[in-house]
Design a protein around this motif. Sequence first.
Motif, PDB file in Angstrom:
ATOM      1  N   ARG A 187       5.145  -4.616  -8.615  1.00 51.44           N
ATOM      2  CA  ARG A 187       3.842  -5.047  -7.736  1.00 51.44           C
ATOM      3  C   ARG A 187       4.170  -4.293  -6.261  1.00 51.44           C
ATOM      4  O   ARG A 187       3.444  -3.864  -5.738  1.00 51.44           O
ATOM      5  CB  ARG A 187       4.004  -6.513  -7.481  1.00 51.44           C
ATOM      6  CG  ARG A 187       2.967  -7.173  -6.791  1.00 51.44           C
ATOM      7  CD  ARG A 187       1.747  -7.301  -7.632  1.00 51.44           C
ATOM      8  NE  ARG A 187       0.690  -7.690  -6.605  1.00 51.44           N
ATOM      9  CZ  ARG A 187      -0.358  -6.824  -6.323  1.00 51.44           C
ATOM     10  NH1 ARG A 187      -0.620  -5.633  -7.023  1.00 51.44           N
ATOM     11  NH2 ARG A 187      -1.439  -7.178  -5.589  1.00 51.44           N
ATOM     12  N   VAL A 188       5.625  -4.288  -5.915  1.00 54.51           N
ATOM     13  CA  VAL A 188       5.828  -3.952  -4.748  1.00 54.51           C
ATOM     14  C   VAL A 188       5.397  -2.176  -4.624  1.00 54.51           C
ATOM     15  O   VAL A 188       4.928  -1.766  -4.010  1.00 54.51           O
ATOM     16  CB  VAL A 188       7.262  -4.094  -4.233  1.00 54.51           C
ATOM     17  CG1 VAL A 188       8.235  -3.075  -4.553  1.00 54.51           C
ATOM     18  CG2 VAL A 188       7.253  -4.427  -2.740  1.00 54.51           C
ATOM     19  N   LEU A 189       5.773  -1.646  -5.677  1.00 59.16           N
ATOM     20  CA  LEU A 189       5.623  -0.403  -5.628  1.00 59.16           C
ATOM     21  C   LEU A 189       4.099  -0.024  -5.832  1.00 59.16           C
ATOM     22  O   LEU A 189       3.471   1.038  -5.039  1.00 59.16           O
ATOM     23  CB  LEU A 189       5.964   0.180  -6.986  1.00 59.16           C
ATOM     24  CG  LEU A 189       7.755   0.223  -7.249  1.00 59.16           C
ATOM     25  CD1 LEU A 189       8.017   0.752  -8.677  1.00 59.16           C
ATOM     26  CD2 LEU A 189       8.106   0.969  -6.024  1.00 59.16           C
ATOM     27  N   GLU A 190       3.262  -0.675  -6.445  1.00 58.98           N
ATOM     28  CA  GLU A 190       1.847  -0.737  -6.490  1.00 58.98           C
ATOM     29  C   GLU A 190       1.164  -1.158  -5.062  1.00 58.98           C
ATOM     30  O   GLU A 190       0.332  -0.280  -4.725  1.00 58.98           O
ATOM     31  CB  GLU A 190       1.312  -1.697  -7.373  1.00 58.98           C
ATOM     32  CG  GLU A 190      -0.280  -1.505  -7.950  1.00 58.98           C
ATOM     33  CD  GLU A 190      -0.835  -2.789  -8.725  1.00 58.98           C
ATOM     34  OE1 GLU A 190       0.063  -3.359  -9.407  1.00 58.98           O
ATOM     35  OE2 GLU A 190      -1.850  -3.059  -8.417  1.00 58.98           O
ATOM     36  N   VAL A 191       1.716  -2.070  -4.592  1.00 55.60           N
ATOM     37  CA  VAL A 191       1.115  -2.436  -3.052  1.00 55.60           C
ATOM     38  C   VAL A 191       1.318  -1.144  -2.320  1.00 55.60           C
ATOM     39  O   VAL A 191       0.548  -0.961  -1.295  1.00 55.60           O
ATOM     40  CB  VAL A 191       1.639  -3.716  -2.583  1.00 55.60           C
ATOM     41  CG1 VAL A 191       1.058  -4.174  -1.198  1.00 55.60           C
ATOM     42  CG2 VAL A 191       1.094  -5.083  -3.536  1.00 55.60           C
ATOM     43  N   ALA A 192       2.476  -0.880  -2.241  1.00 59.34           N
ATOM     44  CA  ALA A 192       2.886   0.254  -1.178  1.00 59.34           C
ATOM     45  C   ALA A 192       2.504   1.699  -1.493  1.00 59.34           C
ATOM     46  O   ALA A 192       2.378   2.694  -0.770  1.00 59.34           O
ATOM     47  CB  ALA A 192       4.503   0.336  -1.166  1.00 59.34           C
ATOM     48  N   GLY A 193       1.820   1.956  -2.893  1.00 57.18           N
ATOM     49  CA  GLY A 193       1.538   2.899  -3.165  1.00 57.18           C
ATOM     50  C   GLY A 193       2.523   3.921  -3.448  1.00 57.18           C
ATOM     51  O   GLY A 193       2.619   5.256  -2.597  1.00 57.18           O
TER      52      GLY A 193
END
Length: 761
Positions: A418-424
Amino acid sequence: MAATAFGAAIRRVEDPRFLRGTGRYVDDLHPVGLLHAVFLRSHHAHARIARLDVGPARSAPGVVAVFVAADFAELNPLPVETAGNGPRPAPRRPLAADRVRHAGEAIAMVIAETLEAAKDAVELIEFDLDPLPVVIDVEGALKPEAPRLYESGNQAFRSHAKHGQVKRSFDRSDLVVRQRLRNQRVIPMAMEPRGAIAQVVDGRLTLTLSSQSPHSVRESIAEVLGMDETLVRVLVHDVGGGFGSKGGHYAEDVAVAEATRRLGRPVKWIEERQDNCAVTWHGRGQLQDVELAARRDGTVLAVRSQILAEMGAHLESFTAPVPTFTPQLQTGCYRIGASENTVIGVYTNTTPTGPYRGAGRPEATYLIERMMDLLARELEMDPAEVRKRNFVPPNEFPYTNVADLTYDSGDYAAALDRVLEVAGYASLRRAQAEARREGRLIGIGLSCYVEIAAGGPADRCTTRLEPDGTVTVITGSTPHGQGHETTWAQIASTQMGIPMDRVRVRYGDTDDPAYAIGTFGSRSASVSGSAVLEASNKLHRQLRRLAAGALEAAEADVLLEEGRALVRGAPSRGLPLDRVAAWAITHEQEAALRAQVSYDPPDNVFPFGAHLAQVEVDPETGRVAVLRYVAVDDCGNVINPMIVDGQIHGAIAQGMAQALFEEALYDPEGQLLTGNLVTYMMPAAADVPSFELDRTVTPSPNNPMGVKGVGEGGTIGSAPAVVNAVMDALSPLGIRHLDMPLSPLKVWTAIRSAPQPDGAR
Ligand code: MCN
């Protein structure tokens, strides 16, 4: 409808009084006949008290009494928790008797009619201190030739634990990553310093404190003064933060209490900022030597650490246990089969340490998360990938880690994804590669954490329907910034079908029918909150029964909604709750207007999360700018998302501050160089970026609401994420590791002396 209060982003009901300046702090209270206490404190870090003459101070205008150690010799020693194996801590009383062991230790206490008179009289005390050699660093203190703080030496305790096949894992590994990590000492710096007022009320000793733990402090004070606990009452009103540092009793609390007992008049002591820096316990302070054994594919086989933990000059109530939490969590979110550690608690001529936001768990997360990054770098593998290869899989919960801690529930990969996705993440990495080609030092850092939010012992809560139809929730928890008045009201409102504004939360009086060991360890949502839930459910059942009597209806048909008792299917038949209360009183059923429960949690809960920091380092100045900060935290079901986000904001700022700015520094003579707000580098609002928050929700099976604590997670996750990001930024220069805080000077110096292998500048 009231049933929506749980989970709603309701504004904190306590804030209007804080914002309007109508809060009530210890220093706002002025009981009649009040006296003021001021302490004479040592200016040396280590010295013998050669002469102490308080005569001139005693006869100064306005002075009522001057106390020295001999006056308190009959008191019982201040109780402390110990850890591991070691000599029994030397008994300590509120004032130093013949020797001082850190700058700021109290030698005498002046009590006067006014604060000014007390301060002036302290100046009149004549004393000589014969300086002794000083040791301020933990390694130095363990050398045979080091000055000894105690006859038994400078080692407070030693603990050692080995789990799994450690040697075999190291022997069979493809590589071993080694690093020394310094988790520097920091100062908690609550907005409101400590303070105490003691007075005798109705024949009982009553202490008003700025404290996180009135019930535990009451037990300690009664023990030290040799009094029956029922003769001691502790009150806590509004508290301007604590971050762990107000979680136990202190010498000043005892001294003020004893002065009142002797003089029969109220005595107040308010800590000033410089004393707050020099005397209130500090946090962190670990020197960690860590080894990680891994396979080439990134699988971590074992972790081994030796930790030298700073105790300071003596043990405060919870100094010793803090570093022992670190090894229990040194395998972090990962399925690592072997772990070994040694922790040595070391005395030095410095301020004692104690629990500070996270208390042992930030040190564990920093340890393992820095090592995961160093491993990734060694293997030239993406740091996200190394973590994913080692996570405890979601289908293995409840998961017992190698140190025998059972993590209740979790999905660490989901939080990282999730953090990787939100941060792009992919595009951040592409942008980083581009920036590096232009010679810019951009870094991306990750950190994944799991922590223990503490459980027992049991909390007691009472709920009560008042004659006016409002409900009072009496809790043992003691909020000092966490918004319990709001979240406890949300729970009660939801469970009882009563509007939020008809619920009042009362706390901070040891005479109340409520108990909690303290508000720390992010325990309150899961323990105190569960007690509120169960006491609300119990009162709800009782009120339905009473209303059934009053309405002459079957109990099963009675509902509580919007603060009224209603009969199902007959909306015209209903009673407001004040009428239910009146009916109970006239029918001699008043006892049913009150419900009390004791909630004993079956186990701890284990919040977790994944954080990402993107930073840019200015090669000309060494200054680190945090460009983005994305945090995904999982605290199970959420009672109030706005409060949870607020807790995470404050906590991230604190961890980031440790990574970049804050450090308690001593000179070789043991003088604190950072003893005020000018020299201690607290970040200002402009020094921290806007945080991008998201969450996953993995309920805990260990309490009825499925909640996990959130007060510390942000601090635990943020320091390693920021340091990993800075190290990533500096990696093209061949810089492998720098210790916190990553001050501009430290970073600039490292850049200047870096080998610069890739010619990146
Ligand atoms: N909460 C929620 N939903 C959850 C978990 C928590 O809505 N799933 C809410 C709780 O109801 C509570 C708040 O969040 O209102 C924090 O709850 P919790 O995580 O249980 O922590 P505690 O209330 O026990 O507070 C202790 C924790 C610690 S250990 C430190 S240190 C700390 C902290 O809280 N010090 C603080 N937050 C602080 N906030 C301020 N402003 N000042 C401090 O000194």
